[in-house]
Every structure is written in structure tokens, then in C-alpha cells.
Design a protein around this motif. Structure first.
Motif, PDB file in Angstrom:
ATOM      1  N   ASP A   1       0.422  -1.245  -0.421  1.00 59.75           N
ATOM      2  CA  ASP A   1       0.394  -0.350   0.095  1.00 59.75           C
ATOM      3  C   ASP A   1       0.459   1.178  -0.128  1.00 59.75           C
ATOM      4  OD1 ASP A   1      -1.812  -1.682  -0.126  1.00 59.75           O
ATOM      5  OD2 ASP A   1      -2.332  -1.329   2.616  1.00 59.75           O
ATOM      6  N   SER A   2       2.481   1.091   0.883  1.00 54.53           N
ATOM      7  CA  SER A   2       2.655   2.347   0.525  1.00 54.53           C
ATOM      8  C   SER A   2       3.719   1.894  -0.770  1.00 54.53           C
ATOM      9  CB  SER A   2       3.526   2.467   1.888  1.00 54.53           C
ATOM     10  OG  SER A   2       4.850   3.194   1.892  1.00 54.53           O
ATOM     11  N   VAL A   3       4.393   3.382  -1.343  1.00 60.09           N
ATOM     12  CA  VAL A   3       5.026   3.520  -2.536  1.00 60.09           C
ATOM     13  C   VAL A   3       7.016   4.152  -1.884  1.00 60.09           C
ATOM     14  CG1 VAL A   3       6.263   5.206  -4.484  1.00 60.09           C
ATOM     15  CG2 VAL A   3       3.479   4.537  -4.252  1.00 60.09           C
ATOM     16  N   TYR A   4       6.544   4.151  -0.435  1.00 56.55           N
ATOM     17  CA  TYR A   4       7.480   4.624   0.085  1.00 56.55           C
ATOM     18  C   TYR A   4       7.980   3.730   1.107  1.00 56.55           C
ATOM     19  CZ  TYR A   4       7.661   8.325  -3.095  1.00 56.55           C
ATOM     20  OH  TYR A   4       7.941   9.576  -3.887  1.00 56.55           O
ATOM     21  N   ALA A   5       8.156   2.340   1.060  1.00 53.44           N
ATOM     22  CA  ALA A   5       8.672   1.471   2.411  1.00 53.44           C
ATOM     23  C   ALA A   5       9.766   2.061   4.042  1.00 53.44           C
ATOM     24  CB  ALA A   5       8.991   0.485   2.180  1.00 53.44           C
ATOM     25  N   TYR A   6      10.510   2.922   2.890  1.00 54.48           N
ATOM     26  CA  TYR A   6      11.118   3.647   4.411  1.00 54.48           C
ATOM     27  C   TYR A   6      10.453   5.092   4.226  1.00 54.48           C
ATOM     28  CZ  TYR A   6      14.762  -0.469   3.995  1.00 54.48           C
ATOM     29  OH  TYR A   6      15.405  -1.461   3.746  1.00 54.48           O
ATOM     30  N   GLY A   7       9.580   5.432   3.915  1.00 59.51           N
ATOM     31  CA  GLY A   7       9.223   7.204   4.585  1.00 59.51           C
ATOM     32  C   GLY A   7       9.205   7.564   2.892  1.00 59.51           C
ATOM     33  N   GLY A   8       9.036   8.792   2.855  1.00 60.08           N
ATOM     34  CA  GLY A   8       9.316   9.410   1.788  1.00 60.08           C
ATOM     35  C   GLY A   8      10.009   9.950   1.745  1.00 60.08           C
ATOM     36  N   LEU A   9      10.946  10.458   0.331  1.00 60.94           N
ATOM     37  CA  LEU A   9      12.072  10.903   0.417  1.00 60.94           C
ATOM     38  C   LEU A   9      12.366  12.589   1.005  1.00 60.94           C
ATOM     39  CD1 LEU A   9      12.880   9.145  -2.887  1.00 60.94           C
ATOM     40  CD2 LEU A   9      13.026   8.179  -1.184  1.00 60.94           C
ATOM     41  N   ILE A  10      13.397  12.611   1.442  1.00 63.74           N
ATOM     42  CA  ILE A  10      13.953  14.452   1.671  1.00 63.74           C
ATOM     43  C   ILE A  10      14.672  14.628   0.430  1.00 63.74           C
ATOM     44  CG2 ILE A  10      14.953  15.460   3.000  1.00 63.74           C
ATOM     45  CD1 ILE A  10      14.059  13.245   5.482  1.00 63.74           C
ATOM     46  N   PRO A  11      14.265  15.675  -0.293  1.00 64.57           N
ATOM     47  CA  PRO A  11      15.214  16.465  -1.113  1.00 64.57           C
ATOM     48  C   PRO A  11      16.519  16.905  -0.730  1.00 64.57           C
ATOM     49  CG  PRO A  11      13.146  17.211  -1.180  1.00 64.57           C
ATOM     50  CD  PRO A  11      13.239  16.687   0.132  1.00 64.57           C
ATOM     51  N   ASP A  12      17.535  16.581  -1.492  1.00 65.64           N
ATOM     52  CA  ASP A  12      18.550  16.696  -0.964  1.00 65.64           C
ATOM     53  C   ASP A  12      19.417  17.997  -1.150  1.00 65.64           C
ATOM     54  OD1 ASP A  12      21.690  16.450  -0.317  1.00 65.64           O
ATOM     55  OD2 ASP A  12      22.233  14.897  -2.196  1.00 65.64           O
ATOM     56  N   THR A  13      19.682  18.632  -0.365  1.00 66.78           N
ATOM     57  CA  THR A  13      20.275  19.609  -0.122  1.00 66.78           C
ATOM     58  C   THR A  13      21.564  20.150  -1.321  1.00 66.78           C
ATOM     59  OG1 THR A  13      21.645  20.010   1.538  1.00 66.78           O
ATOM     60  CG2 THR A  13      19.034  20.830   2.325  1.00 66.78           C
ATOM     61  N   LYS A  14      22.323  19.162  -1.486  1.00 61.67           N
ATOM     62  CA  LYS A  14      23.510  19.030  -2.326  1.00 61.67           C
ATOM     63  C   LYS A  14      22.804  19.076  -3.770  1.00 61.67           C
ATOM     64  CE  LYS A  14      26.459  18.096   1.343  1.00 61.67           C
ATOM     65  NZ  LYS A  14      27.664  16.900   1.536  1.00 61.67           N
ATOM     66  N   LYS A  15      21.706  18.614  -3.796  1.00 56.93           N
ATOM     67  CA  LYS A  15      21.008  18.259  -5.136  1.00 56.93           C
ATOM     68  C   LYS A  15      21.808  16.850  -5.934  1.00 56.93           C
ATOM     69  CE  LYS A  15      18.914  23.247  -5.946  1.00 56.93           C
ATOM     70  NZ  LYS A  15      18.943  23.730  -6.606  1.00 56.93           N
ATOM     71  N   LEU A  16      22.126  16.352  -5.381  1.00 49.80           N
ATOM     72  CA  LEU A  16      22.883  14.698  -5.633  1.00 49.80           C
ATOM     73  C   LEU A  16      22.007  13.463  -5.521  1.00 49.80           C
ATOM     74  CD1 LEU A  16      25.166  13.266  -6.882  1.00 49.80           C
ATOM     75  CD2 LEU A  16      25.904  12.948  -5.099  1.00 49.80           C
ATOM     76  N   LEU A  17      21.247  12.658  -4.289  1.00 48.01           N
ATOM     77  CA  LEU A  17      20.577  11.680  -4.149  1.00 48.01           C
ATOM     78  C   LEU A  17      19.606  12.259  -2.550  1.00 48.01           C
ATOM     79  CD1 LEU A  17      20.575   8.678  -5.052  1.00 48.01           C
ATOM     80  CD2 LEU A  17      21.428   8.443  -2.874  1.00 48.01           C
ATOM     81  N   ASP A  18      17.900  11.992  -3.159  1.00 47.69           N
ATOM     82  CA  ASP A  18      17.128  12.448  -2.396  1.00 47.69           C
ATOM     83  C   ASP A  18      17.214  10.870  -1.782  1.00 47.69           C
ATOM     84  OD1 ASP A  18      16.846  14.903  -3.059  1.00 47.69           O
ATOM     85  OD2 ASP A  18      15.479  14.295  -4.231  1.00 47.69           O
ATOM     86  N   LEU A  19      16.512  10.863   0.007  1.00 50.73           N
ATOM     87  CA  LEU A  19      17.012   9.570   0.298  1.00 50.73           C
ATOM     88  C   LEU A  19      15.581   9.818   1.848  1.00 50.73           C
ATOM     89  CD1 LEU A  19      20.478   8.769   1.450  1.00 50.73           C
ATOM     90  CD2 LEU A  19      19.019   7.436   0.035  1.00 50.73           C
ATOM     91  N   PRO A  20      14.943   9.177   2.361  1.00 46.26           N
ATOM     92  CA  PRO A  20      13.951   8.765   3.196  1.00 46.26           C
ATOM     93  C   PRO A  20      15.221   9.366   4.316  1.00 46.26           C
ATOM     94  CG  PRO A  20      14.267   6.124   2.409  1.00 46.26           C
ATOM     95  CD  PRO A  20      15.470   7.271   1.927  1.00 46.26           C
ATOM     96  N   ALA A  21      14.519   9.495   5.240  1.00 42.22           N
ATOM     97  CA  ALA A  21      14.625  10.204   6.698  1.00 42.22           C
ATOM     98  C   ALA A  21      14.962   9.429   8.054  1.00 42.22           C
ATOM     99  CB  ALA A  21      13.296  10.368   7.710  1.00 42.22           C
ATOM    100  N   GLY A  22      16.437   9.763   7.838  1.00 39.74           N
ATOM    101  CA  GLY A  22      17.538   8.606   9.172  1.00 39.74           C
ATOM    102  C   GLY A  22      18.116   8.124   7.924  1.00 39.74           C
ATOM    103  N   PHE A  23      18.353   7.997   6.891  1.00 43.24           N
ATOM    104  CA  PHE A  23      19.822   7.678   5.753  1.00 43.24           C
ATOM    105  C   PHE A  23      20.242   8.853   5.480  1.00 43.24           C
ATOM    106  CE2 PHE A  23      16.595   4.468   5.422  1.00 43.24           C
ATOM    107  CZ  PHE A  23      17.595   2.866   5.640  1.00 43.24           C
ATOM    108  N   SER A  24      21.413   8.615   5.053  1.00 41.71           N
ATOM    109  CA  SER A  24      22.605   9.851   4.757  1.00 41.71           C
ATOM    110  C   SER A  24      23.570   9.148   3.610  1.00 41.71           C
ATOM    111  CB  SER A  24      23.466  10.691   5.682  1.00 41.71           C
ATOM    112  OG  SER A  24      24.190   9.726   6.501  1.00 41.71           O
TER     113      SER A  24
END
Length: 455
Positions: free
Chosen positions: A34-57
Motif C-alpha cells: 500500500d506504500s510507494v515508500y517502504a522507508y518513508g517519503g524522500l527528503i530533497p537533498d540540499t546538495k542536489k545529488l541523491l534524495d533519501l528517506p529520513a534517517g539515511f545519509s
């Protein structure tokens, strides 16, 4: 204290974990579809390289033009990559560079690669052809790069490959260029690069494994059989049965997959749905002669003998007594498929017919916003697939997609740059996902709560 042998064995086990069971326990998948984001929605990367879910870097640990420890520069077009344990703390990332002769300005070339006896092939002026591999030695406990150097040179279009149970990387040339194209040697081979290499290794083409548009490889650790994909619209699925376990240079038999009772079966589903999702089909294998294929007709000859067709076989990964591989533009909408193969208990043995291997269509995309042109793939600590997208449009929107054990697809990350992600692979302890940004080349280390999903 864990011994080095115990660590390497456990690392090898984790590297080959399947989707049916997580490295950290049983996966709970209630309502995950039911969820498109199993780890939660993506957070836009301020460096404009890779958007990841909260808690990931992520951390950029290598990039194009960096000066390596051998004095050479990091080459461009970072593609397939393998992660292999060296000891309890460090891993070797063996990274492909998919460079053609015309890409010489993006290579690691310098005076050190002029007339080197360690180049597989070279230009007329003695400079090594630009394809090959580089090593990144990374400390997963301290999260830092320790060394970096070129480990194979003189090849062409090193696309993907696969790690071996004995601690090496098989790097595959996605080309069939030869002397007829003005080169010194024929190309289209697999080369083996030890994780323990300290610099350039002497290239030895594994000619018995075939000369074709190689993409990737996966090895059954029980038998040493190598499964091979081919990046062509009318590709075959191959296996190589070595004469001696772990000694691929000692020769063996190359074979192609046939769907039992369905000679010349077309798995691509382009014009009609011949292959149904989650339906196992028994297979058999046929021997292929003349594997060096000077006419580049190995797949054509194999299909005439009854071998099945696949839509651009690409990334492949061994699981828990099973493997998964991408067919980049398979399916009615040509958005991509993932195949699952379960070998026979007696794979490669004379009595195999009593228990044939089985293949099934695991994923077939009908929505480009969910899954579009899957390429390299690996297994996450939770037992899910992580698939790198590689779209072929003027403007791309590539992601890392997750696939659950039931075949449901979700988004894990989004690349902001106009290129692809490639070479996804996990550290043996499951804490770090390494992935390449293809061009301009960068290698990233991604950490976060891999055992957390939204259920």
C-alpha cells in the motif's frame, strides 16, 4: 574475537542471502504494497545529488579526477561494482569503468599506462585502452577510504560483473569489438580481479566463458557454476560449468537456458504475454560450441538450438539457493522485468533431469513511475532487492527501487543528476550500501536504518 576466516565466511553468507529471509530475521510485509515508500517519503537533498528517506545519509568517497594512491586519476563511467571483505574492518570495492576507446580523455591514462605489460590491449602509440577496474579500500567501522588505485586496464566497456565466493570480482566487457575495428585484440570477455590486488593485475581473458556482450555474473557458491547475462534485445541466459571449482581459467562448458517443452520460448512479452508472473517454468540447458564466437552469433546459434530469448539481460545477484536478474526493457510496455531462477538440487550434474531448475517472471513493470529500466541489482539486509534504474531518454529520472519478497516495488532513493545509478552492493555487515553515480563518476556510501520499514 571473531577470526578473519569466520568473518570472511559470514561475509560470504551475507553476500548471498536470498529474498526469502532477512539477514536480521524474518521480514514483515503486512500492507507494504500500500506504500510507494517502504522507508518513508524522500527528503530533497540540499546538495542536489541523491534524495533519501529520513534517517539515511550518503557520503561521497570517490569522484572523477581525484588523484589515487598510484598517481592516476579516478576514471569516469563508474558502473558495476562488488564489495568483498578483506578483514573485520575493511572491504575492497572493485569498480568497473565502462569506457570505450573514444573515451580516452575520461580514463586514468598517464605516462604510467604507456606500454605497460599489464594492459590487456593498447592503442598504436602504446597507451592502454581506457576500460578496466579500480579498487577502493574502505574502512566500514571508521567510515573512511584508506586506499584507491587502478587494478585492471586495457579493456573496453567494463559494464557489470559479479563477486565470487573465493574473494574476487568478475568484470565483464559489454562489447564484441575486435581487430576488425582497429584494435590489437578481440574483446567481449570476462576478466577476474582479486579483491587482494595491490595494483594492476595481469589480465587473463576467460575465453571458455564466451565472447559476447557480457553484462553481469553470479556464482552458485555450492557448485561454482557461473550464471551470465547478455545485454542484447535478443539475448540468452547462460551458465558456465567450470572444470574445477574456483578455477575459471581452467576451462569448462558454456550452456544456454531452454524452457522445457517450449523451444525458442520468448520471455520478453513484447507482442504477447507468453510468460506469466509468478508461474514457475521448468528449464533445461544446451551446450554451446565455439564460445569465442568470432561472428558474434553465439545467441543466434543458441536460439536455433531452442534457447529462450530475454530482453537485455543485465544485473544479476545470487540469493538463498536462487538468483535474480533484470531484463531492462522486457514486458508489454518495455519498462523492465526481473526474473527469478531456482537451480536444480543437482545443477550441472548428470541426474539433473530428475529435478529441473525453474524460472519465473518475478516483476514486470506496467508503470514507469514505479519501475523503469532496471539494471544493476543487489540484496538489502532486510532481504529486499535494491535495483538501479537506467533510463534511455533525453531527460532521465532514475531511482533506486526496492522489491519485496512478494514482488512489490517501492522507491528507496532518487538521483537528482542526469545520469544513472549503478553498482549497488552492501558491506558484509549490512550497514552500508555502496553505489556509483555513473558520470561524472562518484562512489557513494549510504548508511541508515536498513531494518526499518513502513508496514
Amino acid at each position: 574475537m571473531v577470526s578473519r576466516r569466520q568473518f570472511l565466511l559470514s561475509a560470504g553468507t551475507l553476500a548471498f542471502i536470498g529474498l526469502s529471509k532477512s539477514a536480521f530475521g524474518k521480514v514483515t510485509l503486512a500492507n507494504l504494497a500500500d506504500s510507494v515508500y517502504a522507508y518513508g517519503g524522500l527528503i530533497p537533498d540540499t546538495k542536489k545529488l541523491l534524495d533519501l528517506p529520513a534517517g539515511f545519509s550518503y557520503k561521497v568517497i570517490s569522484q572523477l579526477g581525484d588523484t589515487m594512491d598510484d598517481g592516476l586519476n579516478v576514471p569516469d563511467k563508474a558502473d558495476g561494482m562488488g564489495c568483498i571483505a578483506l578483514d573485520e574492518d575493511t572491504v575492497a570495492l572493485v569498480r568497473n569503468h565502462e569506457l570505450s576507446p573514444k573515451n580516452i580523455k575520461h580514463a586514468a591514462t598517464s605516462i604510467q599506462l604507456h606500454k605497460t605489460p599489464l594492459a590487456y590491449d593498447e592503442f598504436e602509440d602504446g597507451v592502454a585502452l581506457p576500460g578496466g577496474t579500480s579498487h577502493v579500500i574502505y574502512n566500514i567501522k571508521e567510515h573512511k577510504k584508506e586506499q584507491e588505485y587502478l587494478s585492471l586496464c586495457g579493456t573496453i566497456r567494463n559494464c557489470s560483473g559479479g563477486i565470487t565466493p573465493w574473494g574476487s570480482w568478475l568484470t565483464c566487457e559489454e562489447t564484441v569489438a575486435s581487430q576488425a575495428d582497429g584494435l590489437g585484440k578481440s574483446h567481449g570477455y570476462i576478466f577476474e580481479v582479486p579483491a587482494t590486488a595491490k595494483g594492476l593485475v595481469k589480465p587473463e581473458p576467460l575465453v571458455a566463458m564466451g565472447r559476447f556482450n557480457h553484462e553481469a555474473a553470479a556464482i552458485d557458491p555450492r557448485t561454482g557454476i557461473v550464471y551470465l547475462t547478455e545485454d542484447r534485445g535478443d539475448s540468452l541466459f547462460y551458465r558456465f560449468i567450470p572444470n574445477e571449482y574456483g578455477k575459471l581459467n581452467k576451462g569448462g562448458q558454456l550452456q544456454a537456458m531452454v524452457i522445457k517443452k517450449h523451444a525458442q520460448f520468448d520471455t520478453r512479452n513484447w507482442s504477447e504475454t507468453a510468460m506469466l508472473k509468478h508461474t514457475q517454468m521448468e528449464v533445461e540447458w544446451i551446450d554451446l560450441d565455439d564460445p569465442q564466437s568470432p561472428k558474434d552469433d553465439l545467441r543466434i546459434r543458441g536460439h536455433k538450438q531452442g534457447a529462450a530469448l530475454f530482453a537485455r539481460g543485465e544485473g544479476i545477484h545470487w540469493g538463498n539457493n536462487e538468483l535474480y536478474f533484470c531484463c531492462t526493457n522486457g514486458g508489454k510496455k518495455q519498462l523492465g522485468q526481473v526474473m527469478k531462477y531456482q537451480p536444480s538440487e543437482f545443477e550441472g550434474a548428470d541426474n539433473e533431469s530428475s529435478s529441473p531448475g525453474k524460472i519465473e517472471l518475478f516483476v514486470e513493470s506496467e508503470d514507469e513511475s514505479l519501475f523503469n529500466f532496471g539494471d544493476n541489482l543487489t540484496v538489502a539486509p532486510n532481504g529486499h532487492l535494491i535495483v538501479c534504474e537506467d533510463q534511455y531518454t533525453d531527460v532521465v529520472d532514475n531511482h533506486l527501487r526496492g522489491v519485496t519478497p512478494s514482488g512489490e516495488v517501492y522507491t528507496f532513493a532518487r538521483l537528482a543528476e542526469q545520469t544513472e545509478l549503478a553498482g549497488a552492493c552492501f558491506s558484509p555487515d549490512g550497514t552500508t550500501l555502496f553505489v556509483n553515480v555513473y558520470s561524472p563518476a562518484k562512489t557513494l556510501a549510504i548508511t541508515g536504518p536498513w531494518t526499518r520499514f513502513k508496514a
